[in-house]
Design an enzyme around this catalytic site. Sequence first.
Site, PDB file in Angstrom:
ATOM      1  N   GLU A  97       0.838  -1.205   0.000  1.00 42.41           N
ATOM      2  CA  GLU A  97       0.000   0.000   0.000  1.00 42.41           C
ATOM      3  C   GLU A  97       0.870   1.251   0.000  1.00 42.41           C
ATOM      4  OE1 GLU A  97      -3.299   2.424   2.668  1.00 42.41           O
ATOM      5  OE2 GLU A  97      -2.760   0.371   3.226  1.00 42.41           O
ATOM      6  N   LYS A 226      -9.183 -15.273  15.467  1.00 37.32           N
ATOM      7  CA  LYS A 226      -9.225 -14.847  14.057  1.00 37.32           C
ATOM      8  C   LYS A 226     -10.613 -14.485  13.570  1.00 37.32           C
ATOM      9  CE  LYS A 226      -5.167 -17.677  13.135  1.00 37.32           C
ATOM     10  NZ  LYS A 226      -4.572 -18.810  12.415  1.00 37.32           N
ATOM     11  N   ASP A 301       1.259 -14.383  12.684  1.00 32.91           N
ATOM     12  CA  ASP A 301       0.112 -14.936  11.974  1.00 32.91           C
ATOM     13  C   ASP A 301      -0.754 -13.774  11.482  1.00 32.91           C
ATOM     14  OD1 ASP A 301      -2.275 -16.144  11.157  1.00 32.91           O
ATOM     15  OD2 ASP A 301      -2.073 -17.752  12.630  1.00 32.91           O
ATOM     16  N   HIS A 396      -1.971  11.210  -1.161  1.00 32.15           N
ATOM     17  CA  HIS A 396      -1.989  10.051  -2.046  1.00 32.15           C
ATOM     18  C   HIS A 396      -1.704  10.449  -3.496  1.00 32.15           C
ATOM     19  CE1 HIS A 396      -3.398   6.587   0.429  1.00 32.15           C
ATOM     20  NE2 HIS A 396      -3.672   7.566   1.256  1.00 32.15           N
TER      21      HIS A 396
END
Length: 402
Positions: A97, A226, A301, A396
């Site tokens: 990103e 999760k 993870d 951006h």
Amino acid sequence: MDDYIERIRSGSLKLYALEKELDAREAVRVRRAFIEEETGANLDTIGSFSMDIDQAVRKNIENMIGAVQVPVGVAGPLAVKGEYARPSCYLPLATTEGALVASVNRGCALITRAGGADVRVLRDGMTRAPVFAARDIVHAREIVTWVEEHMTEIREAAESTTSHGKLFEIVPYVAGTNVFLRMEFDTKDAMGMNMVTIAGAKVGDLIERETGARLVALSGNMCTDKKPAAINLIRGRGRTVVAGVKLSDDLIADLLKTDAETLALVNYRKNMVGSALAGSLGFNAHAANVIAAIFIACGQDAAHVVEGSTCMTTVEKVDGGAYVAVTLPSLPVGTVGGGTGLATQRECLDLLGVHGGGTPPGTNARALAEIVAAGVLAGELSLLGALAAQHLARAHQQLGRG
């Protein structure tokens, strides 16, 4: 190679069985060639990497065909005033990103110029919550009572499976004939999911044998692993950590191009009201961005970004400026096990000074938790500042990430 590919195609050799006949590198090469022939894709770049294949296929992945490369940038220096982490560090951020590293870097500069982020680990406990079936609600109550009265026995059973993990709490939840036992462990420098799962199985066997309950599932989703869950926000999971910094009016004006009142207003209307209206379990600007980038770089993870994103960002206007803080109630991190042993991930942990087991045990994982929290604070400050100053779109565009 052709012989192996033909055997795979005929079904006489399974893709996952290549390592039984070939060394790891050759098995990966044959498997990749087969997939290229089957799909018509060119996987040359995926097949070019530097990691130790033997370790990867032994501990980290099945049916390996190569590796995906993610660019790693650094933000910093970041001043951290914690109890475990180095006083200054550079954050390794693995991301695709554009503008993320630049944004976090600006937040790091702001925190460092303010004298550093205060960071504290409030709680440390990885959970596993098996679900048992009782005969009726009376039996359910009996199961809970037995657990409450036999904690010493349960603890001995759990800790017999590990030289590091310590069971320190079981919280029961009953829904009809369903009995959930949310067990919480100190897992030292490991993130600890494997550790608590193995220990949980031992406890489940004991409870079945002694109470007549039927263990239905070793994970009953009350852990909660999760998945977005209010219980993680309220009770915590993994490391619960907070980070905060006092910013002067001059610093806010100089680096963020706004003022304390506007910063607080943006946080209130965006992070608090907007998140509440959306039914979000996280009240922050983009905590998951920073957590994901550090997790990928450091062998964590990546799916645990779900828990990590249940972060709350607060901005309070104080005399002479603003006090900004982030609270991360559920941050599962570790510095041993899992992906932390892979060479590139180990190097990123070394960069932070936290690879491997700490002295005493647990201190490296807590240091990593402190660093992640300080990094999230940096990211929150930068994005809130950009929004307050109406600079987000311009940033951006300037970086070519429209």
